[in-house]
Design a protein around this motif. Structure first.
Motif, mmCIF file in Angstrom:
data_model
loop_
_atom_site.group_PDB
_atom_site.id
_atom_site.type_symbol
_atom_site.label_atom_id
_atom_site.label_comp_id
_atom_site.label_asym_id
_atom_site.label_seq_id
_atom_site.Cartn_x
_atom_site.Cartn_y
_atom_site.Cartn_z
ATOM 1 N N MET A 130 -56.705 -9.385 16.919
ATOM 2 C CA MET A 130 -55.708 -8.554 16.240
ATOM 3 C C MET A 130 -55.920 -8.590 14.727
ATOM 4 N N ILE A 131 -56.203 -9.786 14.205
ATOM 5 C CA ILE A 131 -56.418 -9.913 12.762
ATOM 6 C C ILE A 131 -57.693 -9.180 12.358
ATOM 7 N N ALA A 132 -58.728 -9.266 13.210
ATOM 8 C CA ALA A 132 -59.975 -8.558 12.915
ATOM 9 C C ALA A 132 -59.749 -7.050 12.866
ATOM 10 N N LEU A 133 -58.985 -6.526 13.821
ATOM 11 C CA LEU A 133 -58.707 -5.087 13.834
ATOM 12 C C LEU A 133 -57.903 -4.673 12.606
ATOM 13 N N TRP A 134 -56.937 -5.514 12.215
ATOM 14 C CA TRP A 134 -56.158 -5.184 11.025
ATOM 15 C C TRP A 134 -57.030 -5.236 9.771
ATOM 16 N N ALA B 109 -46.860 0.273 19.760
ATOM 17 C CA ALA B 109 -46.608 -0.718 20.815
ATOM 18 C C ALA B 109 -45.198 -1.273 20.729
ATOM 19 N N ASP B 110 -44.585 -1.224 19.544
ATOM 20 C CA ASP B 110 -43.181 -1.616 19.366
ATOM 21 C C ASP B 110 -42.908 -3.035 19.868
ATOM 22 N N GLY B 111 -43.807 -3.963 19.541
ATOM 23 C CA GLY B 111 -43.580 -5.352 19.906
ATOM 24 C C GLY B 111 -43.905 -5.695 21.344
ATOM 25 N N ASP B 112 -44.328 -4.711 22.147
ATOM 26 C CA ASP B 112 -44.676 -4.966 23.548
ATOM 27 C C ASP B 112 -46.147 -5.374 23.602
ATOM 28 N N HIS B 113 -46.390 -6.679 23.622
ATOM 29 C CA HIS B 113 -47.762 -7.175 23.545
ATOM 30 C C HIS B 113 -48.572 -6.763 24.770
ATOM 31 N N HIS B 114 -47.909 -6.628 25.894
ATOM 32 C CA HIS B 114 -48.615 -6.271 27.123
ATOM 33 C C HIS B 114 -49.219 -4.871 27.033
ATOM 34 N N SER B 115 -48.526 -3.950 26.352
ATOM 35 C CA SER B 115 -49.023 -2.570 26.257
ATOM 36 C C SER B 115 -49.936 -2.348 25.055
ATOM 37 N N LEU B 116 -50.035 -3.352 24.169
ATOM 38 C CA LEU B 116 -50.791 -3.178 22.928
ATOM 39 C C LEU B 116 -52.254 -2.842 23.185
ATOM 40 N N SER B 117 -52.887 -3.526 24.145
ATOM 41 C CA SER B 117 -54.316 -3.298 24.371
ATOM 42 C C SER B 117 -54.592 -1.854 24.781
ATOM 43 N N GLY B 118 -53.668 -1.230 25.520
ATOM 44 C CA GLY B 118 -53.844 0.164 25.905
ATOM 45 C C GLY B 118 -53.839 1.092 24.702
ATOM 46 N N PHE B 119 -52.909 0.860 23.771
ATOM 47 C CA PHE B 119 -52.875 1.663 22.547
ATOM 48 C C PHE B 119 -54.141 1.437 21.718
ATOM 49 N N GLU B 120 -54.615 0.186 21.664
ATOM 50 C CA GLU B 120 -55.829 -0.112 20.896
ATOM 51 C C GLU B 120 -57.032 0.633 21.464
ATOM 52 N N ARG B 121 -57.184 0.620 22.780
ATOM 53 C CA ARG B 121 -58.330 1.303 23.388
ATOM 54 C C ARG B 121 -58.265 2.807 23.146
ATOM 55 N N ARG B 122 -57.053 3.346 23.181
ATOM 56 C CA ARG B 122 -56.896 4.783 22.981
ATOM 57 C C ARG B 122 -57.307 5.194 21.569
ATOM 58 N N HIS B 123 -57.021 4.337 20.594
ATOM 59 C CA HIS B 123 -57.289 4.693 19.194
ATOM 60 C C HIS B 123 -58.642 4.196 18.694
ATOM 61 N N PHE B 124 -59.118 3.044 19.208
ATOM 62 C CA PHE B 124 -60.333 2.438 18.658
ATOM 63 C C PHE B 124 -61.443 2.238 19.691
ATOM 64 N N GLU B 125 -61.170 2.559 20.961
ATOM 65 C CA GLU B 125 -62.141 2.435 22.052
ATOM 66 C C GLU B 125 -62.499 0.982 22.378
ATOM 67 N N ASP C 136 -60.230 -3.224 22.547
ATOM 68 C CA ASP C 136 -58.960 -3.887 22.258
ATOM 69 C C ASP C 136 -59.194 -5.235 21.593
ATOM 70 N N HIS C 137 -58.087 -5.885 21.203
ATOM 71 C CA HIS C 137 -58.217 -7.130 20.439
ATOM 72 C C HIS C 137 -58.803 -8.258 21.279
ATOM 73 N N ALA C 138 -58.643 -8.198 22.604
ATOM 74 C CA ALA C 138 -59.239 -9.232 23.455
ATOM 75 C C ALA C 138 -60.758 -9.139 23.414
ATOM 76 N N GLU C 139 -61.286 -7.926 23.433
ATOM 77 C CA GLU C 139 -62.740 -7.731 23.419
ATOM 78 C C GLU C 139 -63.348 -8.131 22.081
ATOM 79 N N ILE C 140 -62.721 -7.731 20.979
ATOM 80 C CA ILE C 140 -63.266 -8.104 19.673
ATOM 81 C C ILE C 140 -63.079 -9.597 19.431
ATOM 82 N N GLY C 141 -61.961 -10.174 19.897
ATOM 83 C CA GLY C 141 -61.743 -11.613 19.744
ATOM 84 C C GLY C 141 -62.782 -12.421 20.499
ATOM 85 N N ALA C 142 -63.088 -12.013 21.731
ATOM 86 C CA ALA C 142 -64.106 -12.713 22.520
ATOM 87 C C ALA C 142 -65.470 -12.623 21.848
#
Length: 491
Positions: A146-150, A164-180, A182-188
């Protein structure tokens, strides 16, 4: 995952680097023939990290009966993995410490990370699966992407967080839609580049996947998933917290045969540990939630056999709190305006200071403020432009107004009236007294015959960038999208 997007972020000069002590410890611990003295010497080479490690080892978090006076002693008493986890945790906290006056909410980030890490360690100790300190480390660093994306995308990522409005579970979906990705992939990818153990990298990569995707260390991944549910259940959104708590109870029983009382005891223990860890990491984690109240509410809902479903009196696509049409209705309305090929405008309005309001008065205060502001916005729009304006609950504490036709030319005047009406609509809160509210507003318009902002997505993105600039300006201001950038109308 888009490999090109991943490579671009990984090559970004904005990414923080791992401190030398962490790099050296990872290098040493990857060797089978490493001696504890070498590791102790590497840690002691960074006095600040060494001091924090010893302070934490001697705290009640570990509960040792004898005082530890050196890193070598800590390695002997607690083992290599524990000390390595602390060194890496402290190093990452120092590398990714929040800067002043940024829109990324570091306090919320570290609150969630520390709650998750504390819960993961407690759960691993209870279920006797895997190393508790490795589980602690995996949970602590799982969201580093998340910090890397920011750092790489700046305001664009803040807009995704708003969606995402604080919903961490849905955040990865919004990330993929906008950046192709998510934070889990860049973090790994970051952790792999830093040569973290492969099973920890795997847990970070898969921490937003369900158990239908097998992990290299499935027990640790399930422990981290449970820890995330615990962190979510301690959040400020009451409905989301209760949903996470039910999921945690069910999964703890299914995966590890944990009884309800044992599973809930973890919640009570980690708030004390999280507070202590926050001090050790020199991090602000805000005030701890009232766990007893959360569990009492869970018991009440259990007795009444209630579920978090929309009340039947609310129509589909209607927000329950404000009574306004929701984001889905907003998207449909915006599309219909574009299909009519008429002039269109989006006005986004966000209430200033909601985070502080919720922190001081509790989540109920924020809900009351949003309901009050929604009434004022709807009334003002009807008085100013009538049926040519439609008001929606957008995300979180943001409302959206869609205008079409002749009213588009008056959007700036409407924004001024809305800002004034919110200032004149103080909220009476029984805990905090009389509160005066403010608002940040962002405007984007599409005029007839122009090629700029030619699609609904482009118009919405421009309005989001305008409101982001209004917030960056300190709030209580109005910005409109101009020639390629936001321009202040009232600040």
């Amino acid at each position: 995952m888009n490999d090109t997007a991943l490579a671009r972020i990984m090559e970004s000069p904005q990414l923080p680097t791992l401190p030398a002590v962490a790099v050296r410890v990872l290098e040493l611990t990857s060797r089978r023939d490493v001696e504890l003295g070498e590791i102790a010497k590497a840690v002691e080479h960074d006095p600040a990290i060494a001091t924090r490690v010893l302070k934490t080892v001697n705290s009640s978090f570990y509960g040792l009966t004898q005082r530890v006076g050196s890193i070598r002693q800590a390695l002997a008493y607690l083992g290599l993995e524990t000390v390595k986890g602390l060194v890496l945790g402290f190093s990452l906290a120092r590398a990714f410490k929040g800067e002043e006056e940024v829109l990324f909410d570091f306090e919320d980030y570290w609150r969630r990370s520390i709650y998750s890490a504390s819960a993961a360690r407690a759960l691993a100790s209870i279920v006797k699966c895997g190393d508790a300190d490795e589980a602690f480390l995996a949970a602590l660093i799982q969201d580093v992407g998340m910090i890397a994306l920011w750092k790489h995308y700046g305001d664009r990522y803040i807009q995704v967080l708003d969606l995402a409005d604080g919903d961490h579970h849905s955040l990865s979906g919004f990330e993929r839609r906008h950046f192709e990705l998510d934070h889990a992939e860049i973090g790994a990818a970051m952790l792999d580049g830093w040569k973290f153990p492969t099973h920890i990298v795997d847990v970070v990569l898969l921490h937003h996947h369900g158990t239908e995707v097998a992990a290299q260390d499935e027990d640790m991944r399930r422990i981290v998933l449970l820890a995330n549910m615990v962190a979510e259940s301690l959040g400020q959104d009451q409905e989301r917290a209760q949903k996470a708590l039910r999921q945690y109870e069910e999964c703890a029983a299914t995966w590890f045969d944990l009884r309800r009382g044992t599973a809930f005891a973890v919640l009570k223990s980690i708030t004390q540990h999280a507070d202590e860890l926050g001090r050790m990491f020199d991090l602000k984690t805000s005030s701890n939630p009232d766990v007893d109240t959360i569990l009492e509410e869970a018991d009440r809902l259990r007795r009444e056999n209630r579920v978090s479903a929309p009340a039947p009196e609310f129509a589909e696509n209607t927000d329950q709190l404000t009574g306004l049409p929701d984001r889905n209705a907003f998207q449909e309305r915006l599309l219909s305006v574009f299909e009519a090929e008429s002039p269109a405008a989006i006005l986004l309005l966000g209430i200033d200071g909601m985070r502080e309001l919720n922190r001081e008065g509790g989540p109920g205060s924020g809900d009351a403020a949003l309901a009050k502001v929604s009434e004022a916005v709807l009334r003002t729009c009807r008085e100013a432009v009538g049926a040519q304006a439609s008001v929606f609950r957008f995300v979180g504490a943001e409302l959206a107004v869609v205008l079409q036709g002749d009213s588009v030319a008056r959007v700036g005047i409407l924004a001024e009236r809305l800002r004034a009406s919110i200032r004149l609509a103080p909220l009476a809160d029984e805990r905090l007294g009389l509160l005066k509210l403010g608002a940040s507003l962002g405007i984007a318009t599409r005029l007839e015959g122009t090629r700029n902002l030619a699609t609904p997505d482009e118009l919405l993105r421009a309005a989001m960038m305008a409101i982001s600039e209004a917030r960056r300006n300190g709030g209580d201001s109005i910005f409109a999208w101009g020639e390629g950038e936001p321009v202040a109308i009232a600040a």
